[in-house]
Scaffold this motif. Structure first.
Motif, PDB file in Angstrom:
ATOM      1  N   LEU A   1       5.332   6.970  -0.511  1.00  0.00           N
ATOM      2  CA  LEU A   1       4.296   6.744   0.489  1.00  0.00           C
ATOM      3  C   LEU A   1       4.738   7.211   1.871  1.00  0.00           C
ATOM      4  O   LEU A   1       3.937   7.746   2.638  1.00  0.00           O
ATOM      5  N   ALA A   2       6.011   7.030   2.184  1.00  0.00           N
ATOM      6  CA  ALA A   2       6.529   7.455   3.481  1.00  0.00           C
ATOM      7  C   ALA A   2       6.568   8.975   3.601  1.00  0.00           C
ATOM      8  O   ALA A   2       6.308   9.533   4.664  1.00  0.00           O
ATOM      9  N   ALA A   3       6.825   9.639   2.461  1.00  0.00           N
ATOM     10  CA  ALA A   3       6.905  11.110   2.467  1.00  0.00           C
ATOM     11  C   ALA A   3       5.522  11.722   2.637  1.00  0.00           C
ATOM     12  O   ALA A   3       5.383  12.835   3.106  1.00  0.00           O
TER      13      ALA A   3
ATOM     14  N   TRP B   1       1.768  -0.405 -13.692  1.00  0.00           N
ATOM     15  CA  TRP B   1       1.733  -1.861 -13.656  1.00  0.00           C
ATOM     16  C   TRP B   1       1.747  -2.411 -15.070  1.00  0.00           C
ATOM     17  O   TRP B   1       1.157  -1.817 -15.981  1.00  0.00           O
ATOM     18  N   PRO B   2       2.329  -3.592 -15.263  1.00  0.00           N
ATOM     19  CA  PRO B   2       2.222  -4.255 -16.571  1.00  0.00           C
ATOM     20  C   PRO B   2       0.767  -4.666 -16.829  1.00  0.00           C
ATOM     21  O   PRO B   2      -0.008  -4.879 -15.890  1.00  0.00           O
ATOM     22  N   ILE B   3       0.406  -4.786 -18.094  1.00  0.00           N
ATOM     23  CA  ILE B   3      -0.973  -5.143 -18.472  1.00  0.00           C
ATOM     24  C   ILE B   3      -1.438  -6.437 -17.803  1.00  0.00           C
ATOM     25  O   ILE B   3      -2.542  -6.477 -17.256  1.00  0.00           O
ATOM     26  N   PRO B   4      -0.643  -7.532 -17.803  1.00  0.00           N
ATOM     27  CA  PRO B   4      -1.125  -8.764 -17.144  1.00  0.00           C
ATOM     28  C   PRO B   4      -1.443  -8.574 -15.656  1.00  0.00           C
ATOM     29  O   PRO B   4      -2.428  -9.111 -15.155  1.00  0.00           O
TER      30      PRO B   4
ATOM     31  N   VAL C   1       2.563  -1.915  -4.661  1.00  0.00           N
ATOM     32  CA  VAL C   1       2.645  -0.452  -4.602  1.00  0.00           C
ATOM     33  C   VAL C   1       3.536  -0.031  -3.431  1.00  0.00           C
ATOM     34  O   VAL C   1       4.376   0.863  -3.583  1.00  0.00           O
ATOM     35  N   GLU C   2       3.369  -0.660  -2.278  1.00  0.00           N
ATOM     36  CA  GLU C   2       4.187  -0.301  -1.116  1.00  0.00           C
ATOM     37  C   GLU C   2       5.666  -0.585  -1.357  1.00  0.00           C
ATOM     38  O   GLU C   2       6.524   0.174  -0.911  1.00  0.00           O
ATOM     39  N   ALA C   3       5.977  -1.659  -2.077  1.00  0.00           N
ATOM     40  CA  ALA C   3       7.374  -1.974  -2.386  1.00  0.00           C
ATOM     41  C   ALA C   3       7.942  -1.014  -3.436  1.00  0.00           C
ATOM     42  O   ALA C   3       9.064  -0.523  -3.289  1.00  0.00           O
ATOM     43  N   ASP C   4       7.166  -0.734  -4.474  1.00  0.00           N
ATOM     44  CA  ASP C   4       7.655   0.093  -5.574  1.00  0.00           C
ATOM     45  C   ASP C   4       7.703   1.585  -5.234  1.00  0.00           C
ATOM     46  O   ASP C   4       8.476   2.328  -5.819  1.00  0.00           O
TER      47      ASP C   4
ATOM     48  N   MET D   1       0.003   9.157  -4.883  1.00  0.00           N
ATOM     49  CA  MET D   1      -0.067   7.708  -4.883  1.00  0.00           C
ATOM     50  C   MET D   1      -0.842   7.187  -3.674  1.00  0.00           C
ATOM     51  O   MET D   1      -1.583   6.226  -3.784  1.00  0.00           O
ATOM     52  N   LYS D   2      -0.653   7.852  -2.533  1.00  0.00           N
ATOM     53  CA  LYS D   2      -1.293   7.399  -1.303  1.00  0.00           C
ATOM     54  C   LYS D   2      -2.820   7.410  -1.433  1.00  0.00           C
ATOM     55  O   LYS D   2      -3.498   6.468  -1.017  1.00  0.00           O
TER      56      LYS D   2
END
Length: 121
Positions: free
Chosen positions: A118-120, A81-84, A110-113, A1-2
């Motif tokens: 991301l931290a790992a 992510w949703p389409i919209p 992305v950072e919230a979800d 993801m990063k």
């Protein structure tokens, strides 16, 4: 993801800066002679700079925007992510300055979800 997020952020900022330079500097300089032929002549130094910016940055922006679309879409699928949200993110890359808002919005999401992933690292 990063890596997906980094690629998206880099491309969003490059495309955003190029679009601002193209729309707010290149195109106006290239077309100044249309405003007043007496003050701005076609072929002047300013018009030639505008023509160079419009031609070269226009082409570069077009190709880089395709890469931006790919990186944004890849991130959207990975982040589910949703389409919209995805469509809004992709379209905001076409509007000067709005692309920076969209990049921050997507990065925050992305950072919230995916904070733990991301931290790992």
């Amino acid at each position: 993801m990063k890596n997906n997020l980094l690629a998206y952020r880099v491309m969003a900022n490059i495309v955003g800066v190029l679009l601002i330079v193209l729309v707010l500097i290149g195109l106006p300089l290239n077309e100044l002679h249309l405003l007043n032929e007496a003050w701005f002549t076609k072929g002047s130094d300013a018009q030639q700079v505008g023509d160079w910016i419009s031609t070269n940055l226009g082409i570069a922006h077009g190709w880089l925007y395709m890469i931006f679309l790919f990186t944004a879409f890849a991130l959207s699928r990975r982040a589910k992510w949703p389409i919209p949200f995805t469509v809004t993110t992709l379209l905001c890359g076409t509007v000067p300055i709005l692309s920076f808002w969209s990049e921050r919005r997507a990065t925050r999401k992305v950072e919230a979800d995916f904070a733990e992933e991301l931290a790992a690292g």
